[in-house]
Scaffold this active site. Sequence first.
Site, PDB file in Angstrom:
ATOM      1  N   MET A 221      29.122 111.636   0.511  1.00 22.54           N
ATOM      2  CA  MET A 221      29.864 112.472  -0.441  1.00 22.54           C
ATOM      3  C   MET A 221      29.386 112.233  -1.867  1.00 22.54           C
ATOM      4  SD  MET A 221      33.570 111.631   1.309  1.00 22.54           S
ATOM      5  CE  MET A 221      33.361 109.904   0.917  1.00 22.54           C
ATOM      6  N   ASP A 252      18.624 110.395   2.299  1.00 26.73           N
ATOM      7  CA  ASP A 252      17.549 109.852   3.150  1.00 26.73           C
ATOM      8  C   ASP A 252      17.591 108.324   3.120  1.00 26.73           C
ATOM      9  OD1 ASP A 252      16.971 112.534   3.192  1.00 26.73           O
ATOM     10  OD2 ASP A 252      15.316 112.368   1.779  1.00 26.73           O
TER      11      ASP A 252
HETATM   12  N1  LIG Z   1      25.555 110.019  -8.423  1.00 28.32           N
HETATM   13  C1  LIG Z   1      25.641 109.020  -7.535  1.00 28.32           C
HETATM   14  N2  LIG Z   1      26.135 107.810  -7.914  1.00 28.32           N
HETATM   15  C2  LIG Z   1      26.226 106.784  -7.043  1.00 28.32           C
HETATM   16  N3  LIG Z   1      25.860 106.870  -5.754  1.00 28.32           N
HETATM   17  C3  LIG Z   1      25.379 108.040  -5.318  1.00 28.32           C
HETATM   18  C4  LIG Z   1      25.241 109.180  -6.182  1.00 28.32           C
HETATM   19  N4  LIG Z   1      24.715 110.199  -5.446  1.00 28.32           N
HETATM   20  C5  LIG Z   1      24.536 109.713  -4.213  1.00 28.32           C
HETATM   21  N5  LIG Z   1      24.924 108.420  -4.124  1.00 28.32           N
HETATM   22  C6  LIG Z   1      24.880 107.549  -2.939  1.00 28.32           C
HETATM   23  O1  LIG Z   1      23.999 108.110  -1.982  1.00 28.32           O
HETATM   24  C7  LIG Z   1      24.711 108.463  -0.797  1.00 28.32           C
HETATM   25  C8  LIG Z   1      24.143 109.747  -0.215  1.00 28.32           C
HETATM   26  O2  LIG Z   1      24.218 110.768  -1.187  1.00 28.32           O
HETATM   27  P1  LIG Z   1      24.547 112.303  -0.890  1.00 28.32           P
HETATM   28  O3  LIG Z   1      25.872 112.439  -0.278  1.00 28.32           O
HETATM   29  O4  LIG Z   1      24.284 113.020  -2.157  1.00 28.32           O
HETATM   30  O5  LIG Z   1      23.436 112.618   0.217  1.00 28.32           O
HETATM   31  P2  LIG Z   1      22.694 113.986   0.564  1.00 28.32           P
HETATM   32  O6  LIG Z   1      23.446 115.136  -0.009  1.00 28.32           O
HETATM   33  O7  LIG Z   1      22.450 113.989   2.012  1.00 28.32           O
HETATM   34  O8  LIG Z   1      21.327 113.777  -0.214  1.00 28.32           O
HETATM   35  P3  LIG Z   1      19.851 114.308   0.118  1.00 28.32           P
HETATM   36  O9  LIG Z   1      19.919 115.125   1.369  1.00 28.32           O
HETATM   37  O10 LIG Z   1      19.447 115.091  -1.093  1.00 28.32           O
HETATM   38  O11 LIG Z   1      19.004 113.087   0.273  1.00 28.32           O
HETATM   39  C9  LIG Z   1      26.162 108.549  -1.203  1.00 28.32           C
HETATM   40  O12 LIG Z   1      27.027 108.295  -0.117  1.00 28.32           O
HETATM   41  C10 LIG Z   1      26.252 107.471  -2.279  1.00 28.32           C
HETATM   42  O13 LIG Z   1      26.399 106.191  -1.695  1.00 28.32           O
HETATM   43 MG   LIG Z   2      20.977 115.034   3.050  1.00 31.48          MG
END
Ligand SMILES: Nc1ncnc2c1ncn2[C@@H]1O[C@H](COP(=O)(O)OP(=O)(O)OP(=O)(O)O)[C@@H](O)[C@H]1O
Ligand SMILES: [Mg+2]
Length: 313
Positions: A221, A252
Amino acid sequence: MKVVTVTLNPALDLTVRSDHLQIGQVNQGQDMQLNPAGKGVNVASILADWGLRVTVTGLLGEENSETFERLFAKKGIADHFIRIPGSTRLGLKIVDEARQETTDINLKGIQVAPPQVESLRKKVLTLAETHDLFVLAGSLPPGAPEDLYFTLIRDLKALGKKVVLDTSGRPLELGLKARPTAVKPNLHELSQLTQKTLSTPEDALDAVKSLQGLEWLVVSMGEQGALFFHEGEAVHAIPPRVVVKSTVGAGDAMVAGLVAALHEGLEVQEAARLATAFSAGSIQQIGANLPEANVLQELQSHVQVVTLASGRV
Ligand SMILES: Nc1ncnc2c1ncn2[C@@H]1O[C@H](COP(=O)(O)OP(=O)(O)OP(=O)(O)O)[C@@H](O)[C@H]1O
Ligand SMILES: [Mg+2]
């Protein structure tokens, strides 16, 4: 445990830093980097930093494969990518450090034909003779059947392999039917999957009730952290405060952390801590890399892991 990551639709990420970016205007750039990417490549790159032996496969455009080959050589990653005619797509990331925002432009990728998909399927099954865990990550290229992940997961599971799936839309929906070992949707992907609007951990906790039969489920999230479900237990991992350089690939890194946790045989609390530290370490830099071991340990100790009452799935 030997790991394979499968990337059907890799990308070369061009990251340009442009502070106070204004769309439709002439902007100054401060920096640029070209990194081989695509979700499976990112996961492999991070796992190699962690010290795991990792093999990559998928479909790679033969006209611009050198940047990938250099990364694989540098990190000791075994390269089993099938080369196909054409150039691997470019992914444009514009990082506005002043506003802490990243803008992505993703292209579709090389159109693939049935014989190429068939070669890939054969390659994965051959690798299954010598590997234990498979990460299937990212979008499918144009021309690939929507149920390709479903078929791969079904075949790999039948061979007793562990499979981690990180994708979106139809391929995710269909892939789930083959019961992968673990999936890591983000809030947006879970929203699509459950056809509910989700924005908070509470929303996500409610929505996952419709997902059954997974050993591990992780819902990420963004800055709100991630929910981890395993064997009837659920935790919310809240990331430590870090200076964010680029959130590209945060998910990732989390998938890589989850694979590392499976490799170590960790319980859900420690898995959540490790995977969250992987993400926190990765967003402090551009490209899919882990920080030094001591930095990673420090990050791990600052992850807050909250046990949730209604732990199931
Ligand atoms: N702005 C942020 N600050 C701190 N932690 C973050 C932040 N953005 C992401 N994270 C960390 O990274 C984890 C994965 O991020 P996110 O939910 O954005 O994944 P995603 O949308 O699948 O990303 P992507 O597919 O672009 O690699 C989060 O659960 C959190 O622990
Ligand atoms: Mg992703």
